[in-house]
Design a protein around this motif. Structure first.
Motif: not given
Length: 540
Positions: A380, A386-387, A383-384, A372, A375-376
Motif C-alpha cells: 500500500r 507511485l501514484t 502504491a501510494t 498499473s 502497483c499490483t
C-alpha cells in the motif's frame, strides 16, 4: 477548442475499449494530453495535418473494430458483422492517408489487431462446463470467465466441443495454469507455434476464412489507394538534400544502418524524457554513428531487447486474450512510425517531433499499463508513492508543455530557442540569421550565417545570403561562386551573381552568366532588365 475536446473524448472512448478500467483509460488520455512532445504538432500550423490524421486514424480503427462480430461463438476468427462499418473504416483510413502519409498505417494496425486480439477462446472447467472469453464492446469492462449455459438455437440445446487457443486449430490439450502472460511458459509458446505452423490441419484455413476475407479486401484496397497517392505525387517521391537527412547520403551501409537504428532509440528517448525539444533537428543536431564501437549503440541494443521482450510477451499472452493493452500499445507505437524510419524510402528530416504525435498514443498505453501492473506488485505504501510520483510527472509534463507553447508564440522566440537549445545545429543558426536579416540587424545576421557555415561548410543558401549582406563586391562574388559550386542550380545565387556582374563588368559577362540558367530562370531574370538590354542594342 471544440476540436480538441472532441478529440480528447474520442481518445478516451478508444482507450476504454483497450483498458478494462475506466480510470486507467482516463489516465492514459490525460498523459497524452499533457505530453510536451505534442507542442510542435499542436502549436505549429503545419502540425494540423498530424492532429487531423490522428483523429481519422482512431475513428478508422474504432470502425474496423465495430465491424467485427464481438459475440460470435464457435470459430477462431469472428465474421464481419457490419459491412457498413468495414467500408467506413476504409474510407476514414483513406482520408487519414490523404491528410498525412502515416495515416495509411491504420490498415496494418487493424489487420494485426484482428489476427491476434479478436480471436475467441473457449475454456472448459473441471466440471465440463464451457467458458467463453471474448473482447467486449467498446466502453464495457471485460468480466472474468463465467460459466455459461449451453448454446440455445431454435429451441434446441447444443454443447460445443472443447477447442484450443484458436478454437479448433489443434487437438484438445489439458488446461494450462494461469500466468501473467509473460513468455515464461514454453508449453504455451509451443502450442501457439504449432497452431500457426500446422499445415496438416485441414480446418485451419477454413477457420481463418472470415479473417482472410477481410485481409484480402483491406490489402487490395490499400494497394489501390497507395497507387493513387503515388499518382497524385506525379509518380515520384520527393527529393531531399544532404542537409535534410545526412545519414541517407552516406556512402557506407554500416553508417546508415547504425544511424537509423540509433535514431529509433533517440525518438523513444524523446517520448520517455522530453527534456531537450527543438523545432528542427537537421544539420549537425545528431552526429552520424559511423562505427560499432560508438557508445550510442548501447541505446540501440537496449531498445531492441525491450521491443523483443514486449513482442514475445504479446505472443505468449494472446492465447488467454490477456494483456491486450501491450498489443495495442505496440501496434500504435510501431506502425505509425514506420514511414518516418527510412525503412522504405528516404525522408526529409533527421528527427521531427510532430511525427511522434500518433506513436505517442502507444507509448502512453504501455506506460500506464506498466504503472498499473507495478502497483499490483507493491504494498500500500509503495502504491501510494507511485501514484504521487505519477501525479508529479503529469504536473511536470504540463509545465514543460506550457513553456514550449510560449516558445511557439513568435518567429523570433522560436528561432532563438533553437539556437539556445541546439547551438551545434547549423540549420537553426541559418533560420535565426534570416530573421535578423529581415529585421535589418545585419551585423548579427552575418555572425549567425558564419556560424552556420562553420558548422556546415556546404550550406549553399547561407553562402548566398551572406553575399547579399557583404559590402565588398569581390567578397560577395566569391560567396556566390562558392554557393554555385556546391549547388549549380541555386536560383538565388545565379540571380545575385548576374546582378553583380552587370553592375561591374557590363552586358557581356551578364549574358554569359545567364546562359547557365534554364528557360524559366532566364525569363525570370531578364524581364526586370529588359530596358537595360534594349538600350545596349540587344533585342528579344
Amino acid at each position: 477548442c471544440i476540436f480538441v475536446l472532441v478529440f480528447f473524448y474520442r481518445l478516451n472512448i478508444f482507450l476504454t475499449a483497450v483498458f478494462r478500467n475506466r480510470g486507467l483509460a482516463f489516465a492514459t488520455a490525460l498523459l497524452f494530453a499533457v505530453h510536451p512532445i505534442h507542442t510542435e504538432a499542436v502549436a505549429g500550423i503545419v502540425g494540423r495535418a498530424d492532429v487531423l490524421a490522428c483523429l481519422l486514424f482512431l475513428l478508422a480503427f474504432l470502425s474496423y473494430n465495430r465491424s467485427v462480430d464481438q459475440h460470435h461463438v464457435g470459430e477462431c476468427f469472428p465474421p464481419t458483422a457490419s459491412p457498413f462499418f468495414l467500408l467506413l473504416s476504409l474510407f476514414l483510413g483513406t482520408c487519414a492517408m490523404l491528410v498525412k502519409e502515416t495515416g495509411v498505417t491504420v490498415f496494418g494496425v487493424c489487420l494485426v489487431y484482428d489476427l491476434f486480439s479478436l480471436s475467441h477462446k473457449q475454456e472448459k472447467s473441471s466440471n465440463g462446463v464451457i467458458h467463453q472469453r471474448s473482447p467486449q464492446q467498446p466502453g464495457s469492462p471485460q468480466p472474468p470467465s463465467l460459466p455459461t449455459h449451453p448454446h440455445r438455437e431454435n429451441g434446441k440445446q447444443h454443447r460445443f466441443p472443447h477447442r484450443g487457443a484458436w478454437g479448433g486449430c489443434h487437438s484438445p490439450s489439458p488446461p494450462e495454469p494461469k500466468s501473467s502472460g509473460f513468455p515464461g511458459s514454453p508449453r504455451a509458446m509451443w502450442s501457439m507455434m504449432r497452431c500457426l505452423t500446422a499445415r496438416s490441419n485441414r480446418n485451419f484455413l477454413l477457420t481463418m476464412r472470415p479473417f482472410l476475407k477481410r485481409a484480402t479486401l483491406v490489402i487490395s484496397y490499400v494497394t489501390v489507394v497507395l497507387y493513387f497517392r503515388l499518382w497524385i505525387m506525379g509518380g515520384s517521391m520527393p527529393l531531399f538534400s544532404e542537409q535534410d537527412n545526412p545519414a541517407s547520403f552516406s556512402p557506407y551501409i554500416l553508417t546508415r544502418f547504425l544511424t537509423y537504428s540509433y535514431l529509433l532509440a533517440f525518438n523513444v528517448w524523446l517520448l520517455l524524457a522530453p527534456v531537450t525539444l527543438c523545432y528542427d533537428w537537421q544539420v549537425g543536431s545528431i552526429p552520424l554513428v559511423e562505427t560499432i564501437w560508438d557508445v550510442r549503440n548501447l541505446a540501440t541494443i537496449l531498445l531492441a531487447v525491450v521491443m523483443a521482450l514486449l513482442s514475445l510477451h504479446c505472443l505468449a499472452a494472446f492465447k488467454r486474450l490477456e494483456h491486450k493493452e501491450v498489443l495495442v500499445g505496440l501496434l500504435f507505437l510501431v506502425f505509425p512510425f514506420i514511414p518516418a524510419s527510412n525503412l522504405f524510402f528516404r525522408v526529409g528530416f533527421v528527427v521531427a517531433e510532430r511525427v511522434l504525435y500518433m506513436p505517442s498514443m502507444g507509448y502512453c498505453i504501455l506506460f500506464v499499463h506498466g504503472l498499473s501492473k507495478l502497483c499490483t506488485w507493491l504494498n500500500r505504501c509503495g502504491a501510494t508513492t507511485l501514484t504521487v510520483s505519477t501525479v508529479l510527472l503529469l504536473l511536470l509534463f504540463s509545465w514543460k508543455t506550457v513553456k514550449q507553447n510560449e516558445i511557439w508564440l513568435s518567429r523570433e522566440s522560436l528561432f532563438r530557442s533553437g539556437v539556445q537549445t541546439l547551438p551545434h545545429n547549423a540549420k537553426v543558426h541559418y533560420n535565426y540569421a534570416n530573421f535578423l536579416k529581415d529585421q535589418g540587424r545585419n551585423r548579427e545576421a552575418i555572425s549567425h550565417y558564419r556560424t552556420a557555415l562553420r558548422l556546415y561548410p556546404r550550406h549553399a543558401s547561407a553562402l548566398n545570403n551572406l553575399g547579399t549582406l557583404t559590402r565588398d563586391a569581390a567578397e560577395a562574388k566569391m560567396y556566390y561562386q562558392r554557393a554555385l559550386q556546391l549547388n549549380p542550380q541555386h536560383n538565388r545565387a545565379l540571380f545575385n551573381l548576374g546582378n553583380l556582374l552587370k553592375e561591374e563588368e557590363g552586358i557581356r559577362p551578364l549574358l554569359f552568366t545567364c546562359c547557365s540558367f534554364d528557360l524559366h530562370q532566364r525569363v525570370e531574370w531578364l524581364y526586370p532588365h529588359r530596358l537595360f538590354l534594349q538600350s545596349s542594342g540587344i533585342k528579344s
